[in-house]
Motif scaffolding. Structure first.
Motif, mmCIF file in Angstrom:
data_model
loop_
_atom_site.group_PDB
_atom_site.id
_atom_site.type_symbol
_atom_site.label_atom_id
_atom_site.label_comp_id
_atom_site.label_asym_id
_atom_site.label_seq_id
_atom_site.Cartn_x
_atom_site.Cartn_y
_atom_site.Cartn_z
ATOM 1 N N VAL A 141 39.589 56.591 35.020
ATOM 2 C CA VAL A 141 39.886 57.115 36.138
ATOM 3 C C VAL A 141 41.370 57.884 36.161
ATOM 4 O O VAL A 141 42.182 57.484 35.609
ATOM 5 N N VAL B 159 43.935 50.775 42.663
ATOM 6 C CA VAL B 159 42.785 51.698 42.922
ATOM 7 C C VAL B 159 41.456 50.659 43.264
ATOM 8 O O VAL B 159 41.061 50.021 42.392
ATOM 9 N N THR C 259 31.055 60.516 34.642
ATOM 10 C CA THR C 259 30.100 60.465 35.942
ATOM 11 C C THR C 259 28.917 60.946 35.286
ATOM 12 O O THR C 259 28.744 61.771 34.115
ATOM 13 N N ILE D 93 46.299 60.423 44.686
ATOM 14 C CA ILE D 93 44.894 61.235 44.462
ATOM 15 C C ILE D 93 44.317 60.461 43.070
ATOM 16 O O ILE D 93 45.133 60.171 41.997
ATOM 17 N N ALA D 94 43.124 59.908 43.494
ATOM 18 C CA ALA D 94 42.159 59.412 42.425
ATOM 19 C C ALA D 94 40.953 59.795 42.312
ATOM 20 O O ALA D 94 40.022 59.979 43.363
ATOM 21 N N HIS D 95 40.540 59.871 40.881
ATOM 22 C CA HIS D 95 39.054 60.334 40.997
ATOM 23 C C HIS D 95 38.472 59.794 39.623
ATOM 24 O O HIS D 95 39.084 59.609 38.663
ATOM 25 N N SER D 96 37.145 59.601 39.567
ATOM 26 C CA SER D 96 36.458 58.945 38.324
ATOM 27 C C SER D 96 36.508 60.330 37.549
ATOM 28 O O SER D 96 35.958 61.249 37.951
ATOM 29 N N VAL E 162 36.651 50.364 41.108
ATOM 30 C CA VAL E 162 36.460 51.212 39.807
ATOM 31 C C VAL E 162 35.278 50.564 39.107
ATOM 32 O O VAL E 162 35.274 49.270 38.865
ATOM 33 N N THR F 64 34.201 53.339 33.322
ATOM 34 C CA THR F 64 34.523 54.738 34.024
ATOM 35 C C THR F 64 35.966 54.816 33.913
ATOM 36 O O THR F 64 36.730 53.850 34.569
#
Length: 457
Positions: free
Chosen positions: A373, A364, A446, A440-443, A367, A371
């Motif tokens: 993930v 990933v 936030t 599929i990756a997201h933080s 990063v 945070t």
């Protein structure tokens, strides 16, 4: 008193579909005299013919009788006749005398027996009269006379009418006879005793038998809780009996997969006592639910006790069971009786694969610190026409790092199992298979807030 308690329990209230249970059967019996107090008068012959060995043997037998009644009335040889029962001693020769009143002290009763000495004639009528005088008419206790003699009547009035009067007052008469030097009129004993003669009269020419006769009579008076017990247990068709533990009392045998029988010769003869049988059952049914363990259970004994047992239930949980592989077809062969060795050709067998394990790694990119993930890997298999088939999805959380700047995070060893029977490659075993993997990756963390929403940390 008979059977005072009966129980049946199982060691679990829930099992799997093929689970096992330990079943425990238990019964307790006690002599009848515990719940039905009895006044007993020992009437002992001390005439001249009893001198020497006969008197000594009688004393041993009488004291054994006292001990058995002591234990039967309160389940303990504690030196006291219990549960409201009492005992007295009358001795006789030319005349009769009450050596004790109706008392509960075992020591006092035994001392009275030990103090007897032989001499004089035999006056049975006076013996019955003195014994009757000890009983209290107002007492609700059962009344019993135990007469011991070694000879015929040689003094006093005819005893038969006195004995008949005692029986008419509800007094039970037992007679123990020793055939002594002066002879013994057994017909007279049968006439004096309560009917039937077979259970109320015992006669022997042997001094060695006296203690046993007194002991058997004491057990008869105390009324055994149960003799010749037979219990037959049948479990329901959903269960089979797998084993039976040897019981401490009696003998148990398995009659078939669903039935056993437990026999006990006697229980609670001289004191309250229990018997326990443990056996194991296994569920062989296919349906779940709350189920009875026993189909039926029957009880019988010589005393006619009526006994019922609880009917325990168990919850059976039959989950969906899948057998993905058939058992291999066996190859049968025989080793003859005198053969020391045997060479068998088992034929060909083929290597079988249960599937493949796909292990994927990913990186990933960039990063940022502090945070977390969320990462998902979606795996599909592609057939020869380009169609995709789902083969699994893994979702993992990557923990936050504390480095000063953003950096790449390597993710290793995400595993998928792809069974061979799902292959859409169209080839034979171990032929190539085509897959696609999507990431599929997201933080997760936030600083962004939507409008006026408040986000809990």
């Amino acid at each position: 008193m008979g059977i005072t308690n009966s129980n049946k329990v199982i060691n679990q209230d829930r099992i799997d579909c093929d689970g096992s249970l330990r079943v425990t059967l238990a019964i307790t019996a006690a002599p009848d005299i515990i719940s039905n107090p009895t006044d007993i008068v020992l009437v002992l012959d001390r005439s001249g013919s009893m001198a020497g060995a006969p008197l000594s043997a009688m004393k041993i037998g009488a004291k054994t009788f006292i001990d058995i009644i002591d234990e039967a009335t309160d389940s303990s040889k504690d030196g006291q006749i219990g549960s409201g029962s009492r005992m007295g001693v009358v001795s006789f020769s030319s005349t009769a005398v009450a050596d004790t009143q109706l008392i509960t002290s075992v020591d006092a009763l035994k001392n009275a027996v030990d103090g007897l000495s032989a001499g004089g004639s035999t006056n049975h009528a006076d013996a019955f009269t003195k014994a009757m005088e000890l009983f209290e008419p107002a007492s609700s206790n059962a009344k019993v006379i135990v007469l011991f003699t070694d000879g015929n009547t040689t003094a006093g009035a005819p005893p038969a009418p006195v004995a008949a009067a005692a029986r008419a007052q509800g007094i039970t008469i037992y007679c123990i006879g020793l055939i002594g030097s002066d002879g013994l009129d057994i017909d007279a004993l049968n006439n004096w005793a309560t009917d039937p003669d077979t259970s109320h009269v015992a006669v022997t020419p042997d001094l060695a038998d006296l203690e046993e006769l007194f002991a058997e009579l004491a057990a008869n008076i105390s009324k055994a809780g149960a003799t010749n017990i037979q219990i037959k247990e049948m479990v329901t068709p959903d269960f089979v009996i797998t084993s039976i533990l040897p019981p401490a009392k009696g003998m148990a045998e398995q009659l078939d997969d669903h039935t056993l029988r437990w026999k006990i010769q006697e229980l609670g003869v001289t004191l309250s006592e229990s018997a326990v049988l443990e056996f194991f059952v296994r569920h062989v049914g296919q349906e779940p639910g709350i189920k009875l363990v026993n189909e039926s259970i029957t009880y019988s004994d010589n005393e006619g006790n009526v006994v019922t047992f609880p009917e325990p239930k168990v919850e059976v949980d039959c989950d969906v069971v899948v057998h993905p592989e058939e058992c291999p077809v066996p190859i049968q062969f025989t080793v003859e009786g005198c053969e020391d060795s045997l060479l068998v050709d088992l034929g060909d067998t083929y290597l079988e694969s249960q599937g493949r394990i796909i292990q994927v790694d990913a990186t990933v990119k960039q990063v940022c610190p502090h945070t977390r993930v969320a990462l998902a890997v979606i795996l599909t298999e592609v057939d020869t026409d380009g169609m995709e088939y789902q083969r699994g999805m893994k979702a993992v959380t990557l923990p936050a790092h504390d480095f000063p700047g953003c950096r790449d995070i390597q993710v290793k060893c995400i595993k998928f199992v792809v069974p061979e029977d799902l292959s859409v490659s169209g080839g034979s075993l171990c032929s190539p298979r085509n897959f696609k993997a999507r990431l599929i990756a997201h933080s997760i963390d936030t600083d962004y807030r939507c409008c006026e929403a408040v986000i809990s940390p």
